[in-house]
Design a protein around this motif. Structure first.
Motif, mmCIF file in Angstrom:
data_model
loop_
_atom_site.group_PDB
_atom_site.id
_atom_site.type_symbol
_atom_site.label_atom_id
_atom_site.label_comp_id
_atom_site.label_asym_id
_atom_site.label_seq_id
_atom_site.Cartn_x
_atom_site.Cartn_y
_atom_site.Cartn_z
ATOM 1 N N ASP A 79 11.389 6.154 -10.540
ATOM 2 C CA ASP A 79 11.535 7.205 -11.544
ATOM 3 C C ASP A 79 10.480 8.306 -11.412
ATOM 4 O OD1 ASP A 79 13.700 5.873 -12.629
ATOM 5 O OD2 ASP A 79 12.486 4.765 -14.068
ATOM 6 N N ALA A 80 9.219 7.938 -11.220
ATOM 7 C CA ALA A 80 8.174 8.958 -11.164
ATOM 8 C C ALA A 80 8.417 9.929 -10.017
ATOM 9 C CB ALA A 80 6.800 8.309 -11.027
ATOM 10 N N GLN A 81 8.847 9.421 -8.872
ATOM 11 C CA GLN A 81 9.140 10.298 -7.744
ATOM 12 C C GLN A 81 10.352 11.176 -8.029
ATOM 13 O OE1 GLN A 81 9.898 8.345 -3.961
ATOM 14 N NE2 GLN A 81 10.543 10.262 -3.005
ATOM 15 N N THR A 82 11.420 10.557 -8.498
ATOM 16 C CA THR A 82 12.639 11.308 -8.808
ATOM 17 C C THR A 82 12.359 12.406 -9.821
ATOM 18 O OG1 THR A 82 14.048 9.386 -8.382
ATOM 19 C CG2 THR A 82 14.982 11.146 -9.733
ATOM 20 N N ASP A 83 11.700 12.028 -10.916
ATOM 21 C CA ASP A 83 11.443 12.988 -11.985
ATOM 22 C C ASP A 83 10.526 14.110 -11.520
ATOM 23 O OD1 ASP A 83 12.897 11.133 -13.392
ATOM 24 O OD2 ASP A 83 11.226 10.431 -14.627
ATOM 25 N N SER A 84 9.466 13.764 -10.784
ATOM 26 C CA SER A 84 8.512 14.775 -10.321
ATOM 27 C C SER A 84 9.182 15.777 -9.392
ATOM 28 C CB SER A 84 7.337 14.106 -9.597
ATOM 29 O OG SER A 84 6.651 13.228 -10.446
ATOM 30 N N GLU A 85 9.986 15.270 -8.471
ATOM 31 C CA GLU A 85 10.641 16.151 -7.505
ATOM 32 C C GLU A 85 11.729 16.990 -8.156
ATOM 33 O OE1 GLU A 85 9.901 13.228 -3.631
ATOM 34 O OE2 GLU A 85 11.887 13.319 -4.573
ATOM 35 N N ASP A 86 12.464 16.401 -9.093
ATOM 36 C CA ASP A 86 13.612 17.107 -9.675
ATOM 37 C C ASP A 86 13.229 18.022 -10.832
ATOM 38 O OD1 ASP A 86 14.988 15.687 -7.808
ATOM 39 O OD2 ASP A 86 16.115 14.433 -9.202
ATOM 40 N N THR A 87 12.175 17.676 -11.579
ATOM 41 C CA THR A 87 11.729 18.548 -12.671
ATOM 42 C C THR A 87 10.593 19.455 -12.251
ATOM 43 O OG1 THR A 87 10.052 17.015 -13.564
ATOM 44 C CG2 THR A 87 12.323 16.720 -14.315
ATOM 45 N N GLY A 88 9.901 19.094 -11.170
ATOM 46 C CA GLY A 88 8.813 19.908 -10.665
ATOM 47 C C GLY A 88 7.459 19.654 -11.280
ATOM 48 N N VAL A 89 7.351 18.644 -12.174
ATOM 49 C CA VAL A 89 6.075 18.385 -12.844
ATOM 50 C C VAL A 89 5.898 16.892 -13.108
ATOM 51 C CG1 VAL A 89 5.919 20.649 -13.971
ATOM 52 C CG2 VAL A 89 7.103 18.770 -15.130
ATOM 53 N N PHE A 90 4.633 16.495 -13.295
ATOM 54 C CA PHE A 90 4.305 15.153 -13.766
ATOM 55 C C PHE A 90 2.906 15.182 -14.356
ATOM 56 C CE2 PHE A 90 2.841 15.157 -9.328
ATOM 57 C CZ PHE A 90 1.580 14.563 -9.401
ATOM 58 N N ALA A 91 2.567 14.159 -15.121
ATOM 59 C CA ALA A 91 1.231 14.057 -15.706
ATOM 60 C C ALA A 91 0.594 12.746 -15.270
ATOM 61 C CB ALA A 91 1.292 14.139 -17.228
ATOM 62 N N TRP A 92 -0.728 12.797 -15.090
ATOM 63 C CA TRP A 92 -1.499 11.568 -14.844
ATOM 64 C C TRP A 92 -2.349 11.279 -16.068
ATOM 65 C CZ3 TRP A 92 -7.031 11.317 -14.318
ATOM 66 C CH2 TRP A 92 -7.505 10.006 -14.073
ATOM 67 N N ASN A 93 -2.319 10.015 -16.504
ATOM 68 C CA ASN A 93 -3.051 9.572 -17.682
ATOM 69 C C ASN A 93 -4.067 8.521 -17.258
ATOM 70 O OD1 ASN A 93 -0.910 10.674 -19.875
ATOM 71 N ND2 ASN A 93 0.183 9.673 -18.200
ATOM 72 N N VAL A 94 -5.342 8.748 -17.581
ATOM 73 C CA VAL A 94 -6.358 7.787 -17.170
ATOM 74 C C VAL A 94 -6.151 6.468 -17.910
ATOM 75 C CG1 VAL A 94 -8.125 8.371 -18.907
ATOM 76 C CG2 VAL A 94 -8.823 7.532 -16.667
ATOM 77 N N VAL A 95 -6.402 5.361 -17.212
ATOM 78 C CA VAL A 95 -6.287 4.028 -17.796
ATOM 79 C C VAL A 95 -7.685 3.537 -18.139
ATOM 80 C CG1 VAL A 95 -5.539 1.652 -17.475
ATOM 81 C CG2 VAL A 95 -4.201 3.526 -16.491
ATOM 82 N N THR A 121 6.692 6.922 -0.108
ATOM 83 C CA THR A 121 6.671 8.380 -0.132
ATOM 84 C C THR A 121 5.386 8.878 -0.784
ATOM 85 O OG1 THR A 121 9.085 8.490 -0.293
ATOM 86 C CG2 THR A 121 7.850 10.465 -0.910
ATOM 87 N N ILE A 122 4.714 9.823 -0.119
ATOM 88 C CA ILE A 122 3.513 10.460 -0.652
ATOM 89 C C ILE A 122 3.958 11.650 -1.497
ATOM 90 C CG2 ILE A 122 1.323 11.556 -0.058
ATOM 91 C CD1 ILE A 122 1.687 10.206 2.770
ATOM 92 N N VAL A 123 3.684 11.598 -2.794
ATOM 93 C CA VAL A 123 4.105 12.643 -3.730
ATOM 94 C C VAL A 123 2.863 13.402 -4.191
ATOM 95 C CG1 VAL A 123 5.327 13.162 -5.867
ATOM 96 C CG2 VAL A 123 6.019 11.183 -4.487
ATOM 97 N N VAL A 124 2.805 14.691 -3.879
ATOM 98 C CA VAL A 124 1.613 15.495 -4.154
ATOM 99 C C VAL A 124 1.885 16.481 -5.284
ATOM 100 C CG1 VAL A 124 -0.036 17.157 -3.195
ATOM 101 C CG2 VAL A 124 0.836 15.286 -1.766
ATOM 102 N N GLY A 125 0.898 16.604 -6.183
ATOM 103 C CA GLY A 125 0.996 17.585 -7.251
ATOM 104 C C GLY A 125 -0.305 18.349 -7.402
ATOM 105 N N GLU A 126 -0.200 19.642 -7.705
ATOM 106 C CA GLU A 126 -1.383 20.459 -7.989
ATOM 107 C C GLU A 126 -1.761 20.302 -9.451
ATOM 108 O OE1 GLU A 126 -2.929 25.107 -7.995
ATOM 109 O OE2 GLU A 126 -1.011 24.601 -7.044
ATOM 110 N N VAL A 127 -3.028 20.051 -9.706
ATOM 111 C CA VAL A 127 -3.510 19.883 -11.078
ATOM 112 C C VAL A 127 -3.708 21.268 -11.684
ATOM 113 C CG1 VAL A 127 -5.300 18.904 -12.553
ATOM 114 C CG2 VAL A 127 -4.628 17.712 -10.448
ATOM 115 N N VAL A 128 -2.875 21.617 -12.666
ATOM 116 C CA VAL A 128 -2.931 22.948 -13.272
ATOM 117 C C VAL A 128 -3.593 22.914 -14.643
ATOM 118 C CG1 VAL A 128 -0.955 23.812 -11.983
ATOM 119 C CG2 VAL A 128 -0.570 22.658 -14.173
ATOM 120 N N GLY A 129 -3.839 21.727 -15.178
ATOM 121 C CA GLY A 129 -4.512 21.613 -16.459
ATOM 122 C C GLY A 129 -5.143 20.241 -16.619
ATOM 123 N N ILE A 130 -6.328 20.189 -17.208
ATOM 124 C CA ILE A 130 -7.029 18.921 -17.432
ATOM 125 C C ILE A 130 -7.453 18.854 -18.897
ATOM 126 C CG2 ILE A 130 -9.041 17.510 -16.854
ATOM 127 C CD1 ILE A 130 -9.024 18.728 -14.079
#
Length: 521
Positions: free
Chosen positions: A393-409, A477-486
């Motif tokens: 899901d994370a790969q599908t959603d990131s590629e198809d919507t163009g965004v994702f978020a990372w949440n620290v554990v 699959t290596i999925v790369v995203g640019e961090v645009v907000g922290i």
């Protein structure tokens, strides 16, 4: 440390008062999946008062990379690298052609690398994570050697991590072994440079590929290495007692000989800003267990974040172990050691919306790391294909919507994160299973974990299938995203810097049930 005792006794069916979430999980130990055979009324994991008391915008600072730091943050801090912690740390050595015998190798510290596949054994890190000189020498020779950094090398690590002026301002510099006070350790191979002698894990590598991320900036890219040969020294290997010996991977008949113990490896993790941490752990937490009820319904039972049972592996192995993946079906240890030698690993807790939907997904990924720095920082998570063909899901959603978020554990969120690893269908929401309320990201269209004190908002840049050699190799699959907000909660800051003692980040270790915390060095 293998599981001991009754599995059910270690599940969240027993009372405990370790954290707010643990006490809540005691009351609501299971989540119910929505399907025709299941009761659709799902107990929440947190009471409404807890959900509404999470941090508000006024209790957090938000920063867009590439812009000046907010006044809340220290002017000389790096909120990106000090938030993504701890990062696996290793020495990279390369050959320098045409120099005298005593000075023919260069050494640098990689403060952030991770796995991208275990068949073939594949490592990744950002070009900007190493000095340009090291990158050019590696690109020319096509080989390098990585040695896991340990607590016995802290002073050398601090020296090597000092940011350089000019082109290498995103990482430390390059040095000779002598300048850093380290001794070379050669493995008998064709052309690889030596590793560091007092590292318990040494990996001879070949350059597989470079995943460039920006046509206008060649330093924005991901180095992809294949591990040609592992050397696991005897001092990090604990003998498996006869009572625990089992068959090796894929039923090949090879017996498990020894375990690579995290406490024996003594790895350090980078905390950014020239700081490092030792391993606090390991802690144990198995993945959620699906339980079929007598009435045909399904329940998920989550596990606790607990101290491990007493180790039964007190005797060290008498010999070093080498493993060459291309020549041996399995390692002499009885299993592929790739996942056991890269630690501690930050957890990629990725949240997304399903394409063209308000369905929220969140799940943890064990292979997650920074791959670009500076004004345009980037991260990558590595996703395994379901049944070798279906994207998660994370790969599908990131590629198809163009965004994702990372949440620290964090330690407080560890059990909730674990619960979200339940193997659900794409049409089901992990947020709903957990009963956890999400928030909206600030500048991207993605849900975020409301209770997570640090969140990266990312725009998808590129995806690439990790290189393989055979049809039977793993498909990752290596999925790369640019961090645009922290977003950083002020509660985890001290003097404008992310404070690891307040944050208490949780990391993944070698075996499926093992996790770690940090002890600042």
């Amino acid at each position: 440390m293998f599981w001991r005792g009754n599995f059910v006794s270690n599940l969240l069916l027993l009372p405990r008062q370790q954290t707010p979430y643990s006490s809540l999980m005691k009351r609501y130990p299971t989540g119910l999946l929505k399907n025709p055979k299941i009761n659709h009324k799902m107990p929440p994991c947190m009471p409404p008062s807890r959900l509404e008391s999470s941090s508000s915008d006024s209790a957090a600072v938000f920063w867009k990379p590439g812009t000046p730091l907010p006044s809340t943050l220290a002017t000389d801090s790096n909120p990106f690298l000090t938030s993504l912690i701890p990062r696996p740390t290793a020495w990279i050595s390369v050959s320098v052609p045409g120099r005298d015998q005593d000075n023919e190798f260069k050494l640098a510290l990689i403060e952030g690398f991770n796995l991208a596949n275990d068949r073939p054994p594949t490592l990744i890190f950002g070009i900007e994570s190493i000095p340009l000189e090291i990158f050019e020498l590696m690109k020319k020779s096509k080989v390098c050697t990585l040695s896991v950094a340990t607590i016995h090398q802290v002073e050398a690590c601090k020296k090597a991590s000092l940011l350089q002026k000019g082109d290498d301002k995103t990482c430390g510099g390059s040095y000779s072994f002598d300048v850093l006070g380290l001794e070379p350790c050669a493995i008998e191979t064709d052309n690889h440079p030596p590793g560091v002698s007092n590292s318990g894990i040494i990996m001879n590598c070949s350059l597989l590929d470079i995943m460039y991320l920006d046509r206008e900036d060649e330093k924005k890219g991901v180095v992809i290495l294949e591990v040609d040969r592992f050397l696991m020294k005897k001092e990090v290997l604990a003998t498996v007692p006869a009572s625990k010996v089992k068959k090796g991977e894929k039923g090949n008949g090879r017996k498990t000989l020894a375990r690579i113990e995290a406490n024996l490896v003594e790895p350090i993790g980078s905390l950014g800003d020239g700081r490092f941490a030792a391993l606090d752990g390991p802690y144990h937490m198995y993945r959620p267990k699906r339980v079929q009820q007598d009435d045909g319904s399904t329940q998920w039972i989550n596990c606790e974040f607990t101290d491990p049972p007493d180790s039964e592996y007190s005797e060290l192995l008498g010999d070093d172990i080498e493993f060459v993946h291309s020549k041996e079906e399995t390692c002499a240890l009885g299993y592929n050691p790739t996942k056991q030698v890269v630690l501690p690993r930050p957890i990629g807790w990725i949240s997304t919306f399903a394409p063209n939907s308000s369905l929220e997904h969140v799940a943890p990924y064990s292979f997650f790391i920074d791959v670009a720095r500076g004004d345009r920082p980037m991260v990558a998570f590595v996703s395994m294909m379901r049944n070798r063909v279906e994207r998660k899901d994370a790969q599908t959603d990131s590629e198809d919507t163009g965004v994702f978020a990372w949440n620290v554990v964090t330690k407080e969120l560890a059990e909730i994160m674990n619960y979200s690893s339940a193997d659900l269908k794409s049409s089901e929401s992990e947020f709903e299973l957990i009963g956890m309320k999400s928030s909206s990201a600030s500048i991207i269209n993605a849900p975020i974990v409301k209770e997570s004190p640090i969140v990266f908002e990312c725009r998808h840049v590129k995806s690439k299938l990790a290189p393989t050699h055979a049809e039977s190799d793993g498909r990752w699959t290596i999925v790369v995203g640019e961090v645009v907000g922290i977003k950083i909660d002020k509660s985890v800051l001290t003097d404008g810097r992310v404070d690891p003692t307040k944050l208490q980040p949780v990391s993944r270790l070698g075996y499926s049930q093992e996790y770690g915390l940090v002890k600042i060095l």
